[in-house]
Design a protein around this motif. Sequence first.
Motif, PDB file in Angstrom:
ATOM      1  N   HIS A  54       0.976  -0.867  -0.060  1.00 51.21           N
ATOM      2  CA  HIS A  54      -0.047   0.345   0.025  1.00 51.21           C
ATOM      3  C   HIS A  54       1.132   1.153  -0.069  1.00 51.21           C
ATOM      4  O   HIS A  54       2.177   1.258   0.228  1.00 51.21           O
ATOM      5  N   ASN A  55       0.216   2.035  -0.824  1.00 49.20           N
ATOM      6  CA  ASN A  55       0.937   3.965  -0.479  1.00 49.20           C
ATOM      7  C   ASN A  55      -0.348   4.822  -0.246  1.00 49.20           C
ATOM      8  O   ASN A  55      -1.643   4.716  -0.730  1.00 49.20           O
ATOM      9  N   ILE A  57      -0.545   8.126  -1.084  1.00 49.41           N
ATOM     10  CA  ILE A  57       0.507   9.663  -1.855  1.00 49.41           C
ATOM     11  C   ILE A  57      -0.251  10.789  -1.007  1.00 49.41           C
ATOM     12  O   ILE A  57      -1.422  11.160  -1.068  1.00 49.41           O
ATOM     13  N   GLU A  84       5.221  13.813  -2.295  1.00 49.89           N
ATOM     14  CA  GLU A  84       5.554  13.428  -0.813  1.00 49.89           C
ATOM     15  C   GLU A  84       5.954  14.993  -0.248  1.00 49.89           C
ATOM     16  O   GLU A  84       6.777  15.783  -1.077  1.00 49.89           O
ATOM     17  N   GLN A 115      10.450   7.424  -0.847  1.00 47.28           N
ATOM     18  CA  GLN A 115       9.818   7.033  -0.364  1.00 47.28           C
ATOM     19  C   GLN A 115       8.690   7.758  -1.758  1.00 47.28           C
ATOM     20  O   GLN A 115       7.536   7.056  -2.063  1.00 47.28           O
ATOM     21  N   SER A 118       8.584   5.145  -4.649  1.00 55.96           N
ATOM     22  CA  SER A 118       6.963   4.381  -4.419  1.00 55.96           C
ATOM     23  C   SER A 118       5.792   4.753  -5.019  1.00 55.96           C
ATOM     24  O   SER A 118       5.127   4.686  -5.627  1.00 55.96           O
ATOM     25  N   GLN A 119       6.015   5.808  -4.441  1.00 58.12           N
ATOM     26  CA  GLN A 119       4.371   6.687  -4.750  1.00 58.12           C
ATOM     27  C   GLN A 119       4.058   7.049  -6.212  1.00 58.12           C
ATOM     28  O   GLN A 119       3.052   6.888  -6.946  1.00 58.12           O
ATOM     29  N   ALA A 122       3.363   3.187  -7.775  1.00 57.43           N
ATOM     30  CA  ALA A 122       2.385   2.927  -7.294  1.00 57.43           C
ATOM     31  C   ALA A 122       1.329   4.028  -7.858  1.00 57.43           C
ATOM     32  O   ALA A 122      -0.277   3.519  -7.805  1.00 57.43           O
TER      33      ALA A 122
END
Length: 625
Positions: A54-55, A57, A84, A115, A118-119, A122
């Motif tokens: 899960h993310n 955002i 972010e 991070q 990754s967002q 995703a």
Amino acid sequence: MVEIINLSSQRLNTPEACAASDIENKASRYFSSHQGISGFLLLIPSVYTYNDIHNDIDIAIFGKFNGLETPDGYAIDSFAAAIEVKSHPAERIYKDPGHHYHVTYSDGDTDVTVQSLSQAIALKKHLNKEGIKCDFVVSTIYFRSIGEDALNTLRNGINDYSLSYDFTFEQIIEIIRKQLSPKASHNPLHANNLTIDNLTDVFSHVTAPVTLRNKFELICSESLDPLLSEIKSRNKDILISGKAGTGKTLLLLKAAMNIVENPDCNILFLTYNHALLTDIKKLLKYFPGCRLKPDDFMTIESFFQRLMRKNKIISSSINPTRSANYNKEYIKALDRLIKKAEDKEIIYYPATHFVLDEAQDLLQQEADLLYQLFPATSLLLAEGIDQKIRNENPPEWKSAETIKTLSCKRMFSNVAMFVNLLAEKLESDWHIDCTGAFPGGRIIILDHYSPTIHKSLLQTQRQHGCCNYDMLMLVDPKQTCESLDAILDSLYDGRTSENRKNEPGDDEARLYYYQSCRGVEGWTVVCFGLDRYYEDEYDKRKSKIEQTYDSETRNNAINEIALKMMIPLTRAIDSLVIVLQKEPNHFSDAIHTAASLCKDFTEYEVNVNQQDAEAHMRQHKSNSV
């Protein structure tokens, strides 16, 4: 002309909502000076995706343009970006030799660059999965607590994709160009037929009732991260303690979501009332793919009575509405269950982690039983220190470390201010910190309620994007409320167990008892006969108040009554409506005084004979001496 749409709830002071407003304002200034550009810019804070992992955002941004070019002539027809947001001060941000940004929490450091990437990944997966073709998502980090000079020091001469609090929208456009141009991509969203509706359809939370959407955005917000980090760092049983509206339940939910990301972990989540369980289950529907399931949740008494049946201590539920000796029967069955646990003969529900809301409501025997059933470090508890209903003597959680929640996350500032004043006039030391509360809110004091008033309140909240679900109506079980009869068919009546089997629809205002409203909230909250409720609670403690010379006993009794009132009074986000139903008493006098001190945002429409009110106030003070 570019249409700018910010789908933040606009009612939260979360870092993400504030950052979205910053970007909206900078974009508005930019496009107002570039009239030749057309299209749209869509900002959606607090997006939750669930792909491989899960993310949360922080902000998703989408743009579709005609005529947007960078100074070097690079055309941008569309883009998607994941931003972010970090609110850390400069001394808690550093850059490693590999040019990755890191921020510091109490349980360690986080690689913000990873991070952020990754967002972006995703978000791209989520869009493609939902039928929005997307070739690439831009990633950037917004450090909203440091300026450009401080950020340049961190950059150490290397230009990257970060933003400071004094950024310009031109910088965002330049970041988009730098990430798109190596791919020779001008239209990564294939935006020929893309519309705002296409995009909002893939993020269901933006159409949720406002009360649920606020909770969604708070759960996805970094504002909970410091407390979550503290919970994780302690590696012990944790007790989250705080007053009404400070985010205890949301913190438990977010922690539970994080726990079940590990496939080897499972949760049992208990709370006191059915109203909150219904609210939680409805909220979870807006988290796609979340591993928390409806069966992971139950009420406290349901759990213990299921254990009793599972261990053949009782054959059917002990029902307080059908049993004249309910308390005796329940305690007797509980003692037998504890004996089985001591003898290692108990059959129970296996769970790696046990999450308990409203922990102040447990009996000491129930708390001791949980300690026997669940190993150390597996208990995560939350208690409302000012909200006792089921048990006036909270249990002692001997092995749990306490984390306090302090700031108000529900009530708008005017509502919190009024409730603080009212608590003072009721001679209570109750007070909530409202310094970070969202500005606004109103108070309405009435001596009657009608379908016309009801319709007007619903229409007013619709102007703020609310639906009927966002209205919460509260009554005392001992009272009859004739003014509700004319509108009852349009309500979700949560007072009966039969109705509680179904969840309320978005087109239904919710009706609950005062004793069942903890944890739930409404944009508009209507409290019927709260002055009668106060009088009933006063009568229960009359001898302690009027017939004792022990000031501590008297003050404790007065404070207990006031705290009972605080439970319904702290349910409102924007509009708190109090419908008085009795002759003047100490409560209605206190309401009148608080209202007179909050005239700017209070409508007081009560036909009370002032001489009677003053005479009653003098009599109350005389009785209390």
